[in-house]
Structures are given as structure tokens and as C-alpha cells.
Design an enzyme around this catalytic site. Structure first.
Site, PDB file in Angstrom:
ATOM      1  NE  ARG A 115      -3.728  -2.218   2.379  1.00  0.00           N
ATOM      2  CZ  ARG A 115      -3.869  -3.459   2.071  1.00  0.00           C
ATOM      3  NH1 ARG A 115      -2.633  -4.278   1.977  1.00  0.00           N
ATOM      4  NH2 ARG A 115      -5.118  -4.201   2.086  1.00  0.00           N
ATOM      5  CD  GLN A 157      -5.621 -10.038  -1.440  1.00  0.00           C
ATOM      6  OE1 GLN A 157      -6.304 -10.758  -2.269  1.00  0.00           O
ATOM      7  NE2 GLN A 157      -4.474 -10.352  -0.849  1.00  0.00           N
ATOM      8  CG  ASP A 213      -2.571 -13.544   5.294  1.00  0.00           C
ATOM      9  OD1 ASP A 213      -3.374 -14.284   4.670  1.00  0.00           O
ATOM     10  OD2 ASP A 213      -2.173 -12.583   4.903  1.00  0.00           O
TER      11      ASP A 213
END
Ligand code: S3P
Length: 434
Positions: free
Chosen positions: A27, A170, A316
Site C-alpha cells: 500500500r 483485498q 494468514d
């Protein structure tokens, strides 16, 4: 293809500063590129994924350079300043780059082509393409909804009111980045909170994003001002040591400067539910993001039913958490995690196979896994080219009864360059073998 070889008998002690956060590094490049003034990024993740994003923006005319002290400088070209790349943008293994850039590039005045490696080119893209098309974007995917992605310029995007069908940062971020270029006010509602780095960083760059009852709200047409960004150490990389030290004998490890954004810290909550001994201290704020040091000591872990609300906050970390489950007493049940099937690999299938190969009882389900804790034996496992499977199984190997070989481990460098060297400094007995 590189394999890892791990010997049993690790004693985990010492202090580590794991590399910079991958989500924040991607980002930083994107917003830095679109800003009207330069951005300075300290602690940028020099892993393959974030470097692919950097190279892609360089190809679109954004000047970037490295200072001697490892600081990355991005000379922002302004929100309308990108130009077409003369070749397709290759994003390697980086799903975050592919999804966010599809949103960001949908509103440009030029065409773009995005592609990646075999794993990335098999990942679902309709989740971003469909809502972007509702905004007026012209996006072409393969017939099965996977990359390469072709984006044609359109006259103008229009704002969207949209409820995400899956909890995905996302997708949310892709839509927020497209909304910078859209006429009107875009509102995005999430089914559950997901990582909010995009919103935090947009605000840091001076762009208004409101959190309202209706959702995340952003109006197109404003501008971004370059910033100094200090990238925290990645909690997703720290997670491997949180689990390794929890399950090992006589472990005591300190992890410095770890990002503890509340939309990312599910791993701490889940490990604590399992009985882990983790101290969070020296809390402070780096720009838009909270950071702390973590001290983890070995503990007797027990199985839990993982609360569904924590799943998106630790999405994750499940490869590492499933290893914790395999070494805990009792049963751990993971449900509501079907998204793991479409990560860099099918992480439910990959972890079930790998844990079973080391003698664990791991029963895969469509949306999760049931793991009966016990002991692990040595053996051979496959990482399926997935960085987090490779590192999770390296953690499992620290408590296995015999040596463990982890095949196809090169992609660890996508998120954690130097993993083997750093792991060795705290006592993991790990080496790369050809
Ligand atoms: C990410 C969001 C998550 C995560 C990925 C990074 C991000 O993906 O798995 O590694 O930086 O926005 P989803 O949004 O698909 O859950």
C-alpha cells in the site's frame, strides 16, 4: 527448487525483528505513487511480493530509489500521473498487488495488463472484477475468472454502494482505490471487519475515508500528500515464532516492533485462548499503525473451537495456528475458513497433507479442519510453493521427533526474505538444501 532441512532439538531463545509488513509495504508503494509529493518508506519489505509492486509502478513512470540506509523513496506522480506500461505488469506471486492494482488501474486513462506466476494466475478475480464492472470498469479475465487481467480505459467510473460477499480486505481495498477515480461517494460494507491498512494509510495521506453506519465511505476526486511511513514488523511473519516458541521446550523469544493493528491481531487472541504465554509491551503508534514488542515463552497449549469472528483477523496465520493445534492437548476445530482454499495454495488441503505426513491427526473439511493434538514425527512434506505452508512446517519441525525436509521452499522469500538465517539466530536448526 530449494528444500529446507530441519533437525530436531531446537532451543528457541533470543530476540528478532522480523521483516516489514507485506500488506503495508504494497500500500505504501501504491499511495506513494499517487501522491503529489515524495514519500519516504522506512522498513519496506524487500520480499519478492512487495518488490513486484514496486517494479510495476516503476514501469508506470513512478521514480523510486533506495537510500544507503535501506529507506525507499517514492517520487509520487499525482493521482493522474501514471502512464501505461509498454509490457504486461508481472506481479509474481502477489495476490494483494493483483487485486488492489486491478482497482487502482480501472480508473486510469490507459489500458493495463496484469499477470503473475502459476499460483497467482489460478486465483479468483471475479470478486474484484464484478463490483468494479458495476462502477463502469472494463475488465477482461480468463473464462474461469482468473488472471491475466486486461483493463481498458473508460470515460469515468461511478461510485458504488456495495456489500462484500466475502470478508476480504483485498476486495475492499480494490474498490476504495477505484473509488478515488469515481464520480460520487462510494460506500463499502463488510460482512466482518478485515484489515484496514488501506483506510488508515489513505487518511495518513490526507484523504478522507469515513467509517459510518453504512460502511466505509470515500468520495472521488481529492488528492494525496506524500508521507513518511515506518513499516511495522509483519505480525504474519512474527506468527511463526509465536507458535514455535509456544510449542518448544524452554523457549523465550522477544519480537520487536510488531504491528498489532486490531484487524490483524487474531493470532494473539487465538493463541491466548489455547493457553499461550505472550506479553505485549512497549506499545506505541507508528503513523497510522499501532506497534508493540512481543515476548513469548513456551506454554502448555490446549485445543479450542476457534471463534468464527476471529477468522478474518488471523486469515494468514492458520498454517502456523494449525501447527499449534497439532501440538496442543485435545481437539481444535477451525470452521468458517473456506477462504483458505483460495490463498497462495489450498491451505486447508496443503496443511492437512503436511501435518498427516508428520503423523498428526488432521481432518480437512470444506471450510476448515479438525486437528487432534499429539506428537509429530520426522518426514518429508510439500509446501506446494506456498511461503506460509513452508514456514509453518518449519515450525512443526522444531518439535518433531526426527529430521523434516520441506520441499519447494523458494517462495518463502515472497514474504520473509532471510527466514532461514533469522530462524537460526533464535535456535532453529534449519538449513537450505538444493
Ligand atoms: C491482504 C488481505 C488478505 C490476506 C492477504 C493480504 C491484504 O486477503 O490473506 O495475504 O493485504 O489486503 P483477502 O482479502 O483475500 O482475505
Amino acid at each position: 527448487m530449494t528444500s529446507l532441512l530441519l533437525e530436531p532439538g531446537a532451543r528457541l531463545q533470543g530476540e528478532l525483528r522480523v521483516p516489514g509488513d507485506k500488506s503495508i509495504s504494497h500500500r505504501a508503494v501504491m499511495l506513494g505513487a499517487l501522491a503529489d509529493s515524495p514519500t519516504r518508506v522506512e522498513g519496506f519489505l524487500r520480499g519478492a511480493d512487495a518488490l513486484h509492486t514496486l517494479a510495476a509502478f516503476a514501469k508506470m513512470g513512478v521514480p523510486t530509489s533506495w537510500q544507503q540506509d535501506g529507506v525507499l523513496l517514492i517520487d509520487g506522480v499525482g493521482i493522474e500521473g501514471l502512464r501505461a506500461s509498454d509490457t504486461p505488469l508481472d506481479l509474481g506471486n502477489a495476490g494483494t498487488a493483483m487485486r488492489l492494482m486491478t482497482g487502482l488501474l480501472a480508473g486510469q486513462s490507459f489500458a493495463s495488463d496484469l499477470t503473475g506466476d502459476e499460483s497467482l494466475n489460478a486465483r479468483p478475480m471475479r470478486r474484484v472484477a464484478d463490483p468494479l464492472r458495476e462502477m463502469g470498469a472494463a475488465i477482461r479475465l480468463q473464462s474461469d475468472g482468473t488472471p491475466p487481467v486486461h483493463i481498458e480505459p473508460v470515460e469515468r467510473l461511478t461510485a458504488l454502494h456495495y456489500t462484500l460477499p466475502v470478508a476480504s480486505a483485498q476486495v475492499k481495498s480494490a474498490l476504495l482505490l477505484a473509488a478515488l477515480y469515481a464520480q460520487g461517494e462510494t460506500v463499502i460494507r463488510e460482512p466482518a471487519p478485515t484489515r484496514d491498512h488501506t483506510e488508515r494509510m489513505l487518511r495518513a495521506f490526507g484523504y478522507q475515508v469515513a467509517d459510518t453506519e453504512a460502511g466505509k465511505t470515500l468520495r472521488g476526486g481529492s488528492r494525496l500528500t506524500g508521507q513518511i511511513i515506518q513499516v511495522p514488523a509483519d505480525i504474519s511473519s512474527a506468527a511463526f515464532f509465536l507458535v514455535a516458541a509456544s510449542i518448544a521446550g524452554h523457549a523465550d523469544v522477544v519480537l520487536r516492533d510488531v504491528g498489532i493493528n486490531p484487524t490483524r491481531d487474531g493470532v494473539l487472541a487465538i493463541l491466548r485462548l489455547m493457553g499461550a504465554d505472550i506479553d505485549v509491551f512497549n506499545k506505541r503508534t507508528w503513523g497510522a499503525e499501532p506497534v508493540a514488542d512481543l515476548r513469548v515463552r513456551n506454554a502448555k497449549l490446549h485445543g479450542v473451537d476457534i471463534p468464527r469472528a476471529l477468522v478474518p483477523l488471523a486469515i494468514d496465520e492458520f498454517p502456523a495456528l494449525l501447527v499449534a493445534a497439532a501440538c496442543a492437548s485435545g481437539v481444535t476445530r477451525l470452521t468458517g475458513a473456506a477462504e483458505l482454499r483460495v490463498k497462495e495454495s489450498d491451505r486447508i488441503g496443503a496443511m492437512a497433507d503436511a501435518l498427516q505426513a508428520l503423523g498428526a491427526s488432521a481432518e480437512p473439511h470444506a471450510d476448515g479442519m479438525i486437528v487432534h493434538g499429539g506428537s509429530l514425527c520426522g518426514g518429508q512434506v510439500q509446501s506446494r510453493g506456498d511461503h506460509r505452508i513452508g514456514m509453518a512446517m518449519a515450525v512443526a519441525a522444531t518439535v518433531a521427533a526426527g529430521p523434516v525436509t520441506i520441499a519447494d521452499s523458494d517462495n518463502i522469500a515472497t514474504s520473509y526474505p532471510g527466514f532461514v538465517e533469522q530462524a537460526a539466530t533464535v535456535g532453529m536448526r534449519v538449513q537450505e538444501v538444493a
